[in-house]
Design a protein around this motif. Structure first.
Motif, mmCIF file in Angstrom:
data_model
loop_
_atom_site.group_PDB
_atom_site.id
_atom_site.type_symbol
_atom_site.label_atom_id
_atom_site.label_comp_id
_atom_site.label_asym_id
_atom_site.label_seq_id
_atom_site.Cartn_x
_atom_site.Cartn_y
_atom_site.Cartn_z
ATOM 1 N N SER A 150 1.906 -5.147 -6.365
ATOM 2 C CA SER A 150 1.128 -3.938 -6.098
ATOM 3 C C SER A 150 1.824 -3.045 -5.076
ATOM 4 C CB SER A 150 -0.277 -4.298 -5.606
ATOM 5 O OG SER A 150 -0.980 -4.988 -6.618
ATOM 6 N N SER A 151 2.442 -3.650 -4.081
ATOM 7 C CA SER A 151 3.179 -2.885 -3.071
ATOM 8 C C SER A 151 4.371 -2.178 -3.692
ATOM 9 C CB SER A 151 3.643 -3.800 -1.944
ATOM 10 O OG SER A 151 2.536 -4.346 -1.275
ATOM 11 N N ALA A 152 5.096 -2.866 -4.551
ATOM 12 C CA ALA A 152 6.250 -2.256 -5.212
ATOM 13 C C ALA A 152 5.807 -1.145 -6.161
ATOM 14 C CB ALA A 152 7.050 -3.318 -5.956
ATOM 15 N N ALA B 217 5.065 4.714 -7.206
ATOM 16 C CA ALA B 217 4.135 5.825 -7.400
ATOM 17 C C ALA B 217 4.340 6.916 -6.352
ATOM 18 C CB ALA B 217 2.694 5.314 -7.359
ATOM 19 N N THR B 218 4.599 6.512 -5.125
ATOM 20 C CA THR B 218 4.818 7.471 -4.044
ATOM 21 C C THR B 218 5.962 8.417 -4.361
ATOM 22 O OG1 THR B 218 3.952 5.935 -2.406
ATOM 23 C CG2 THR B 218 5.382 7.676 -1.584
ATOM 24 N N CYS B 219 6.976 7.921 -5.043
ATOM 25 C CA CYS B 219 8.158 8.728 -5.380
ATOM 26 C C CYS B 219 8.141 9.210 -6.827
ATOM 27 C CB CYS B 219 9.417 7.927 -5.096
ATOM 28 S SG CYS B 219 9.660 7.613 -3.354
ATOM 29 N N PHE C 123 5.188 1.226 -14.234
ATOM 30 C CA PHE C 123 4.633 0.558 -15.415
ATOM 31 C C PHE C 123 5.512 -0.596 -15.886
ATOM 32 C CE2 PHE C 123 1.729 4.079 -15.435
ATOM 33 C CZ PHE C 123 0.558 3.508 -15.915
ATOM 34 N N LEU C 124 6.810 -0.488 -15.652
ATOM 35 C CA LEU C 124 7.678 -1.628 -15.956
ATOM 36 C C LEU C 124 7.298 -2.826 -15.075
ATOM 37 C CD1 LEU C 124 11.188 0.051 -16.358
ATOM 38 C CD2 LEU C 124 9.836 -1.070 -18.139
ATOM 39 N N ALA D 64 -2.631 2.037 -7.566
ATOM 40 C CA ALA D 64 -1.246 2.506 -7.480
ATOM 41 C C ALA D 64 -0.782 3.074 -8.820
ATOM 42 C CB ALA D 64 -0.342 1.367 -7.025
ATOM 43 N N LEU D 65 -1.161 2.429 -9.918
ATOM 44 C CA LEU D 65 -0.800 2.933 -11.241
ATOM 45 C C LEU D 65 -1.474 4.272 -11.526
ATOM 46 C CD1 LEU D 65 -0.953 -0.407 -13.244
ATOM 47 C CD2 LEU D 65 1.097 0.984 -12.849
ATOM 48 N N MET D 66 -2.731 4.395 -11.116
ATOM 49 C CA MET D 66 -3.455 5.666 -11.285
ATOM 50 C C MET D 66 -2.772 6.776 -10.493
ATOM 51 S SD MET D 66 -6.535 5.475 -12.926
ATOM 52 C CE MET D 66 -7.628 4.214 -13.480
#
Length: 94
Positions: free
Chosen positions: A31-33, A38-40, A47-48, A67-69
């Motif tokens: 989740s952190s990765a 997502a931040t960038c 998604f990978l 994070a995906l959203m």
């Protein structure tokens, strides 16, 4: 993204966790990765990671989906975000 090295660094740490330190990544590390990606606006990479998570049978949590959203929002992919909501509902995360 000025933080480009940060998302790549997160991926490198996850790789080293398994290869060098024999530590299996868990939902928190994935989740952190995903969040760093997502931040960038690296949504495809996010998604990978999500697919890798599923392949390794690691159950995503609300933070993973958040994070995906975020990645979807940055890319204007509202249909993909709606699909994630559906997955959350069927996974009893909502």
């Amino acid at each position: 993204c000025t933080k480009t090295k940060k998302w790549r660094e997160a991926l490198n740490i996850m790789k080293r966790m398994e290869e060098q330190w024999n530590i299996k990544p868990d939902v928190v590390s994935f989740s952190s990765a995903i969040s760093a990606c997502a931040t960038c606006s690296e949504r495809e990479q996010a998604f990978l990671l999500f697919n890798e998570m599923k392949h390794k049978q690691i159950t995503p949590n609300v933070f993973t989906f958040g994070a995906l959203m975020s990645a979807c929002e940055k890319g204007g992919e509202w249909k993909r975000a709606l699909n994630l909501l559906s997955v959350m509902e069927t996974s009893n995360i909502l």
